[in-house]
Design a protein around this motif. Structure first.
Motif, PDB file in Angstrom:
ATOM      1  N   PHE A  90       0.842  -1.200   0.000  1.00  9.89           N
ATOM      2  CA  PHE A  90       0.000   0.000   0.000  1.00  9.89           C
ATOM      3  C   PHE A  90       0.877   1.249   0.000  1.00  9.89           C
ATOM      4  O   PHE A  90       1.584   1.506   0.976  1.00  9.89           O
ATOM      5  N   PHE A 123      -1.358  -4.104   8.782  1.00  6.62           N
ATOM      6  CA  PHE A 123      -2.680  -3.936   8.171  1.00  6.62           C
ATOM      7  C   PHE A 123      -3.678  -5.025   8.569  1.00  6.62           C
ATOM      8  O   PHE A 123      -4.759  -4.754   9.077  1.00  6.62           O
ATOM      9  N   ASP A 145       2.852   0.114   9.002  1.00  3.07           N
ATOM     10  CA  ASP A 145       1.408   0.066   8.776  1.00  3.07           C
ATOM     11  C   ASP A 145       1.012  -0.932   7.698  1.00  3.07           C
ATOM     12  O   ASP A 145      -0.071  -1.515   7.742  1.00  3.07           O
ATOM     13  N   ASN A 146       1.897  -1.126   6.732  1.00  7.87           N
ATOM     14  CA  ASN A 146       1.632  -2.153   5.727  1.00  7.87           C
ATOM     15  C   ASN A 146       1.577  -3.524   6.391  1.00  7.87           C
ATOM     16  O   ASN A 146       0.649  -4.288   6.171  1.00  7.87           O
ATOM     17  N   LEU A 190       0.822   3.834   2.991  1.00  7.47           N
ATOM     18  CA  LEU A 190       1.189   3.419   4.346  1.00  7.47           C
ATOM     19  C   LEU A 190       2.689   3.140   4.403  1.00  7.47           C
ATOM     20  O   LEU A 190       3.281   2.730   3.415  1.00  7.47           O
ATOM     21  N   LYS A 235      -4.638  -4.950  12.226  1.00  4.78           N
ATOM     22  CA  LYS A 235      -5.516  -3.825  12.558  1.00  4.78           C
ATOM     23  C   LYS A 235      -6.948  -4.110  12.130  1.00  4.78           C
ATOM     24  O   LYS A 235      -7.895  -3.736  12.826  1.00  4.78           O
ATOM     25  N   CYS A 244      -9.924  -7.354   4.818  1.00  6.23           N
ATOM     26  CA  CYS A 244     -10.915  -6.305   4.603  1.00  6.23           C
ATOM     27  C   CYS A 244     -12.164  -6.881   3.932  1.00  6.23           C
ATOM     28  O   CYS A 244     -12.063  -7.773   3.097  1.00  6.23           O
ATOM     29  N   ALA A 249      -5.838  -6.055   0.049  1.00  9.59           N
ATOM     30  CA  ALA A 249      -6.632  -5.625   1.198  1.00  9.59           C
ATOM     31  C   ALA A 249      -7.641  -6.704   1.587  1.00  9.59           C
ATOM     32  O   ALA A 249      -7.813  -7.027   2.768  1.00  9.59           O
ATOM     33  N   ARG A 270     -10.124   1.731   2.810  1.00  5.78           N
ATOM     34  CA  ARG A 270      -8.807   1.669   3.425  1.00  5.78           C
ATOM     35  C   ARG A 270      -7.677   1.725   2.409  1.00  5.78           C
ATOM     36  O   ARG A 270      -6.574   2.172   2.728  1.00  5.78           O
ATOM     37  N   VAL A 271      -7.919   1.225   1.229  1.00  5.52           N
ATOM     38  CA  VAL A 271      -6.807   1.118   0.287  1.00  5.52           C
ATOM     39  C   VAL A 271      -6.990   1.953  -0.972  1.00  5.52           C
ATOM     40  O   VAL A 271      -6.094   2.685  -1.372  1.00  5.52           O
ATOM     41  N   ARG A 273       4.045  -8.980   5.505  1.00  4.37           N
ATOM     42  CA  ARG A 273       2.654  -8.553   5.604  1.00  4.37           C
ATOM     43  C   ARG A 273       1.703  -9.732   5.503  1.00  4.37           C
ATOM     44  O   ARG A 273       0.654  -9.769   6.152  1.00  4.37           O
TER      45      ARG A 273
END
Lengths: 278, 348, 269
Positions: free
Chosen positions: B89, B100, B96-97, B92, B103, C175, C170, C183-184, B148
């Motif tokens: 991403f 992800f 944060d990637n 980010l 979260k 997601c 995502a 979000r993405v 990730r």
């Protein structure tokens, strides 16, 4: 991404509702005696075509063609060199000057027309402040200047955006292969910018052809364009005597749409996804 | 190997008229490193996308841990993907990637922090937490992509040509590291590549695919040594392929000569393809050899020379460490167990 | 060499002169509007001294209050709606396979190329078919309609640059379909969305023709109010010039602010 495809579907329906349906109705109105505000049985008829024998209508059609072509021609002759010049500048000044070209469009169109009205009046505030006096209200020159001022940016934007993105290496390659400056321009630069030129021409010509406030105000009502006729057929005559004014207006709108469709096909060929339109 | 974790049963997938996966049957064991290998357009990425939940099979079922998962969304599967070109991403940073997925699951901040730190150490990127993705090198981006995916502790990790964008040296390093990681974490890796060397080095099992079909499944050794078709033989390593006839068990004729071999069970005089790897030829003196030819061209490839020898109008490719000159007369011999025989009907 | 540099110079000078001429033509009405907004005269035929009373009138005397509120109200609402809808549609269009995507973009560009008068009449016909009463809601709908294509056009290039696996990544990481978009996708196309919104807002605030055909007799924005006034041969208060200068300045301010912010951001990363 495949999952996101359904989000485009409502758009198609939306466009169908606001483009396809009214176009069909417009065709129907033009070729029948259907009343828009009183839907009922109707008959197909060609009686609207009699308007093409009215000198006033023919004159407006001729004026539309004349003014839009002249405006486009002047805008192109001015606009291409300007776009070329601007695209050759350094990034910073290029950005600022282009932004300044957009800025006037954030000013109300009607007020800009009214401002031209003031400028073209002999005893104007310009005369009072600068001592320059124009007397161009009601003249073709006045209308033409007003149109060029109004639509010139629409010629410059698309040409500029194509030229700006053009790879300098292509021009260097052309010169490396022995082309002179003029040949390079004629054989490489200009052909590659043709998409922008087509967009520019259309984005200038169509609005000029259909403008109605500008010719009405600056032309003092002496110079009528197709837009003035449409306006009067749809907005002014409706309550008057002629019961078929909307049908006549629709027929004239169809004439306009023919130009619009031709332009659209051209623009779509030059630039499929409309990247030069904004 | 452990139990069967994924079973694909008669899976078929079409894009318009094009059949991308054609009655595809495959099972994947727990803790296995399995590689889908094939030329581009063979359906390997589609197979991976069906496992990940990004495409749905038109026919057939996909079972995961005993349950059919055809209709599960990607976010409901205990499978994560390491995408081609990484799909990190851009808005980010590294932390944060990687965080992800955690979260999204609304895991508390402290746990997230510990787990991200932990996984960054695993992929050797400690200290890169606040870096923007655009400032990372290709290799570092690759590591972030793996981290990730792995941080969610999936049972299966799908990798779609993950090393395709890296240069040779880095690719070899990453191959080794990925294999180590897989062993250490005990996760099933499903790996897609078109690079046969990569497949041979890393995999427990290789699945060779072409035009939506599985041609051969086996260990790297099996597939290299016993290709079951011309296509596989050509795709995995270089091969000399001759048309021949099986005279009897353990005896084959090709190029006008008879050779001993280790294959049996063919009909008498069956038409066969004979496959010999370039490195399986021995270059010997012409007087002792059954096959004699002239060196037509040669190239130095580092470890060995590749020489083309013309024998009675046919070209043989041979890998040898002994130098020869163009125009030299050479003899060739081959051990019986290096002659691989495939029935002719197996043409791919 | 002399001739070459001379030729270049000649071309440059011609370009510069034409550019100056163009800016002169384009900016002269703006200058006139500005002068009239600070001129102490209602008729505006001569310079009667400096004043700020037209600006004061706008804020203190509620001059033109109704048309101004109508204009701003429609602009805000239509910008919000058009930006939201345009973004979603663009995301959907971008996900289509190439041929269909191009077709959808062609459809998208119809209202952009179509002359406003044709769009205005078309909308008027649809509204009369649906027997909507012309007024606020029809104007709002019309403005949403003509703004969406511009939002789509400004969001599209950003979407095209996105790696198509981003959204799938995502989903893969947990997601749902909807939260993946927020979000993405949206954070990565935000500059496109913002410029689309700005375009929608500026177009709505200055629109005359389409509003004219879809607003009916009662409901007026600044443009149609001005037109109605001058069409009856009456003069209007110079506060209109003041209003225009304010909108103009605020727009420039917003654009400059956004560009500065973007430049700074680009310098950091």
């Amino acid at each position: 991404m495949r999952r996101l495809r359904p989000y485009s579907l409502p758009y198609l329906l939306w466009m169908g509702l606001f483009i396809l349906i009214p176009t069909m109705i417009l065709v129907l109105l033009a070729f029948s005696n259907l009343e828009l505000y009183n839907l009922s049985l109707f008959q197909l008829t060609l009686q609207q075509f009699r308007i093409f024998s009215q000198p006033q209508i023919l004159n407006a059609l001729w004026n539309s063609l004349k003014f839009s072509l002249l405006t486009t021609l002047i805008c192109f002759i001015l606009g291409y060199p300007i776009a070329y010049y601007l695209s050759s500048l350094k990034e910073k000044s290029r950005k600022i000057l282009m932004a300044m070209m957009i800025v006037p469009l954030w000013s109300n169109m009607l007020l800009r027309i009214i401002a031209w009205e003031k400028i073209f009046t002999p005893t104007s505030i310009i005369n009072d402040l600068l001592g320059i006096s124009f007397d161009l209200l009601g003249t073709e020159t006045g209308v033409l200047i007003g149109m060029v001022a109004m639509y010139l940016p629409f010629m410059i934007f698309p040409i500029f955006s194509v030229l700006e993105k053009m790879d300098v290496k292509l021009i260097e390659a052309a010169k490396d292969l022995g082309a002179s400056d003029l040949q390079t321009f004629a054989r490489v630069t200009f052909p590659l910018s043709s998409g922008g030129v087509v967009s520019g021409i259309i984005m200038t010509m169509l609005p000029a052809m259909t403008s109605f406030v500008l010719p009405a105000r600056i032309g003092l009502g002496r110079i009528n364009l197709i837009g003035n006729i449409i306006e009067s057929k749809f907005m002014k005559e409706v309550l008057g005597s002629s019961g078929t004014s909307i049908n006549e207006g629709s027929l004239i709108s169809l004439v306009l749409m023919v130009f619009s469709v031709i332009s659209f096909v051209m623009i779509t060929r030059a630039d499929k996804e409309g990247e030069t339109l904004i | 190997m452990g139990k069967k974790l994924i079973i694909m049963n008669h899976v078929t997938k079409r894009f318009g008229d094009l059949v991308v996966l054609d009655d595809f049957n495959l099972y994947i064991n727990e803790n296995e490193f399995i590689t889908l290998l094939g030329p581009s357009g063979c359906g390997k990425t589609t197979c991976l996308r069906i496992l990940g939940g990004f495409e749905t099979a038109d026919e057939g079922t996909v079972e995961f841990d005993g349950k059919i998962i055809n209709d599960l969304e990607p976010n409901q599967r205990e499978i994560n993907t390491c995408f081609q070109k990484y799909a990190l991403f851009p808005h980010l940073n590294v932390f944060d990637n990687i965080a992800f997925g955690l979260k999204i699951k609304k895991i508390d901040k402290e746990t997230i922090h510990t787990r991200v730190t932990e996984i960054l150490k695993l992929v050797k990127l400690s200290g890169f937490e606040t870096r923007a993705i655009s400032t990372l090198s290709g290799g570092q981006q690759q590591r972030v992509a793996i981290a990730r995916a792995l941080i969610n502790r999936p049972k299966v990790l799908l990798l779609d040509e993950p090393l395709g964008a890296l240069d040779l040296k880095l690719r070899q390093e990453m191959q080794y590291e990925l294999k180590e990681m897989q062993k250490e974490l005990g996760i099933t890796f499903v790996y897609v590549t078109h690079d046969q060397e990569e497949a041979l080095t890393m995999s427990d099992t290789i699945v060779i695919m072409n035009q939506g079909k599985i041609l051969q499944i086996g260990t790297p050794e099996d597939i290299y040594n016993e290709p079951n078709s011309r296509f596989v033989a050509n795709f995995i390593g270089e091969s000399n392929i001759f048309e021949g006839t099986m005279i009897s068990d353990y005896l084959v004729e090709f190029c006008g000569k008879t050779f001993e071999c280790v294959d049996k069970g063919f009909e008498a005089n069956a038409e066969v393809d004979v496959i010999i790897r370039p490195e399986d030829f021995d270059v010997i003196s012409p007087s002792k050899a059954k096959i004699v030819g002239i060196v037509d061209s040669l190239a130095f490839l580092g470890v060995h020379y590749e020489i083309n020898v013309i024998v009675e109008g046919r070209e043989y490719t041979i890998h040898t460490t002994k130098i020869r000159k163009i125009g030299d007369k050479v003899g060739l011999s081959v051990e019986p167990n290096n002659i691989h025989i495939i029935a002719r009907k197996n043409h791919a | 060499m002399m001739t070459r540099s001379f030729k270049r110079k000649a071309i440059k000078t011609t370009g510069l002169l034409l550019t100056i001429l163009a800016y002169l033509i384009i900016f002269s009405p703006i200058l006139v509007i500005f002068v009239l907004s600070i001129n102490n005269s209602t008729k505006g035929y001569s310079w009667d001294g400096f004043t700020l009373r037209w600006y004061r009138d706008l804020f203190l005397k509620d001059v033109m209050k109704e048309p101004i509120m109508n204009t701003l109200g429609v602009a805000l609402m239509s910008t919000l709606l058009a930006t939201a809808l345009g973004t979603i549609f663009a995301i959907g269009i971008n996900a289509l396979e190439k041929k269909k995507r191009v077709q959808m973009m062609v459809v998208n560009n119809i209202p952009v190329v179509n002359p406003d008068i044709v769009t205005g009449i078309s909308l008027m016909i649809v509204f009369s078919l649906l027997s909507f009463t012309l007024g606020y809601y029809t104007v709002l709908l019309a403005h949403v309609f003509f703004s969406i294509p511009y939002v789509v056009l400004s969001v599209m290039p950003r979407l095209k640059k996105l790696d198509s696996n981003l959204y799938e990544a995502a989903l893969d990481l947990g997601c749902s379909r909807f939260s993946g978009i927020f979000r993405v996708i949206i954070p990565n196309i935000s500059t496109g969305i913002l410029s689309g919104a700005l375009m929608a807002f500026t177009m709505s605030i200055d629109d005359f023709i389409i509003t004219y055909f879809t607003s009916g007799a009662e409901y007026m924005n600044v443009s149609t109010w001005l037109y109605a006034t001058i069409s009856r041969g009456r003069s209007f208060t110079p506060a209109a010039y003041a209003y225009n200068i304010i909108i103009f300045t605020v727009t420039i301010g917003i654009i400059v602010f956004i560009n500065l912010k973007r430049d700074r951001k680009e310098k950091i990363t």
